[in-house]
Write a protein that holds these residues in place. Structure first.
Motif, PDB file in Angstrom:
ATOM      1  N   PHE A  69       0.830  -1.196   0.000  1.00 15.59           N
ATOM      2  CA  PHE A  69       0.000   0.000   0.000  1.00 15.59           C
ATOM      3  C   PHE A  69       0.875   1.260   0.000  1.00 15.59           C
ATOM      4  O   PHE A  69       0.571   2.248  -0.679  1.00 15.59           O
ATOM      5  CB  PHE A  69      -0.908   0.016   1.232  1.00 15.59           C
ATOM      6  N   GLY A 109       0.845   3.827  -2.968  1.00 16.46           N
ATOM      7  CA  GLY A 109       0.385   5.175  -2.675  1.00 16.46           C
ATOM      8  C   GLY A 109       1.408   6.227  -3.046  1.00 16.46           C
ATOM      9  O   GLY A 109       1.061   7.290  -3.582  1.00 16.46           O
ATOM     10  N   LEU A 169      -4.090   5.250   0.455  1.00 11.66           N
ATOM     11  CA  LEU A 169      -3.264   4.042   0.506  1.00 11.66           C
ATOM     12  C   LEU A 169      -2.127   4.183   1.512  1.00 11.66           C
ATOM     13  O   LEU A 169      -1.844   3.260   2.287  1.00 11.66           O
ATOM     14  CB  LEU A 169      -2.700   3.729  -0.879  1.00 11.66           C
TER      15      LEU A 169
END
Length: 440
Positions: A184, A188, A431
């Motif tokens: 993540f 992100g 994220l």
């Protein structure tokens, strides 16, 4: 030209110390059992002998408690809002070549730190934070030539991306702050970088619209023969040079403004070294300085983060915000050093705009509050989470001001680009926020 050599020699000399220190820190941080000179140097204020090493932050700073997350993300929001707004007070005022303004800005930063210092009951002065201040101030100084070389939009985009990447890598590699879901976090970060690049294409009419004049001196909005790209670059460089010199010419050049009692056009010649560069040297130099500025900005918090890793009693008793006064004092000292160099460079005839004093102080106070919030966010969330969020948000907010408030950003193309940038920015931020405590 000799004064240019003198200026850049001073720049190189000031950069040697923090760069050498950063390399030393990188080597020492790999040995978690040994003592750190950062911890030792922090103790010189109280005369206490240090026997501490490094604390393990491999799981990220601040933990995953509800209080820690709430404080951390609230600090991120405060930092983004203040960073995105701190130049509004000076928007209506001419800042000249930027040197006097940055000095006023740094005085305002120090005043903010002074209030924090008294509010925190005067914690010790931590000397390592000064090295981070030197890095930031030197990077801030490079903003003026960068804007003159490649423009504000491109300069902000390049140094913003390298600032973000460098700060994120420091948290991941130097400080070993690993989020629970690295997938993540990586995704992100990549998404936010794409959003930042898209924001870089959002242009302001005041910066990009090239105007031509006919023989009568009136603006020709739709010229019969469009300008070539090289001609536009030359006019852009000229207009930027005029802006930084504080000149006020009309279309036929009849009216002039004086600065410190002298013709502003004479002042402008001191900055002509930029215009002597060709297209590619200008681009290469501008991009190179932007990369250096971004890297320097990213080292502003490194030394504070390293001091938070010290296991001795004095540092363990300190909160992240207790280091801000040391950082802000270093910023004022480094800024004053550069302003003295500037006065010598200008032969004791600096470009001073008295009207920018109060707005500059207000802008500096806002910047200081934002930075204090960012330091808290770094402590609670870790650099791998807070750095991408705080370094990308202000650009989106300032663009929003340009669209809604100042009406500088117009046209369907710019609005679409802004919305596309938000489409990448918000999911990337979500994220990265989820990567802190949620396992993949």
């Amino acid at each position: 030209m000799p004064r240019d050599y003198f200026f850049f020699s001073g720049l190189a000399l000031l950069l040697v110390v923090p760069c050498s220190v950063a390399e030393s820190l990188s080597n020492q941080s790999k040995n978690s059992t040994g003592n750190s000179w950062v911890c030792d140097l922090g103790h010189t204020t109280l005369g206490v002998e240090s026997h501490g090493g490094w604390v393990d932050k491999s799981s990220g700073g601040g933990g995953c408690s509800s209080k820690s997350l709430a404080v951390g993300f609230a600090a991120v929001v405060i930092a983004v809002v203040l960073y995105g707004s701190n130049f509004i007070p000076v928007k209506r005022f001419d800042t000249g070549d930027g040197m006097f303004f940055q000095w006023m800005l740094c005085i305002g930063i120090w005043l903010c730190g002074l209030v924090i210092n008294f509010a925190r009951q005067q914690p010790p002065f931590f000397y390592p934070a000064v090295f981070g201040a030197i890095c930031w101030t030197t990077g801030n100084l490079l903003a003026v030539p960068i804007i003159k070389l490649i423009g504000m939009t491109m300069g902000l985009t390049v140094w913003g991306i390298f600032n973000m990447l460098s700060g994120w890598l420091q948290g991941l590699l130097l400080l070993e702050e690993h989020p629970k879901c690295e997938g993540f976090n990586y995704g992100g970060l990549a998404t936010i970088i794409v959003g930042v690049i898209v924001f870089g294409f959002v242009t302001s009419e005041g910066k990009t619209q090239q105007q031509t004049t006919d023989e009568s001196g009136q603006e020709e909005k739709n010229p019969l023969i469009p300008k070539s790209f090289s001609e536009q670059m030359k006019e852009s460089a000229y207009s930027q040079r005029v802006t930084f010199a504080g000149m006020r010419h009309n279309a036929v050049g009849k009216s002039k403004e004086t600065i410190n009692g002298e013709d502003a056009s004479k002042k402008d010649t001191d900055y002509s070294w930029v215009d002597k560069l060709g297209f590619w040297p200008r681009r290469i130099c501008g991009f190179g300085l932007s990369v250096v500025a971004g890297l320097l900005f990213s080292f502003a918090f490194t030394f504070i983060q390293l001091m938070e890793m010290c296991t001795d009693k004095q540092h363990k008793d300190m909160k992240a915000i207790d280091y801000t006064f040391s950082l802000f004092t270093g910023i004022l000292l480094a800024s004053s050093f550069w302003f003295i160099i500037y006065c010598i460079y200008k032969k004791n005839k600096p470009v001073v705009y008295p009207k920018v004093i109060l707005p500059g102080l207000v802008s500096g106070i806002m910047w200081g509050m934002a930075t204090a919030a960012w330091i808290v966010a770094n402590s609670e969330l870790s650099l791998t989470v807070s750095y991408p969020l705080v370094s990308s948000g202000p650009g989106a907010l300032s663009s929003l001001y340009g669209i809604i408030w100042f009406r500088e950003i117009k046209g369907l193309k710019n609005i679409i680009l802004y919305l596309v940038g938000l489409v990448f920015l918000f999911p990337g931020a979500i994220l990265i926020g989820l990567s802190k405590c949620h396992k993949c």
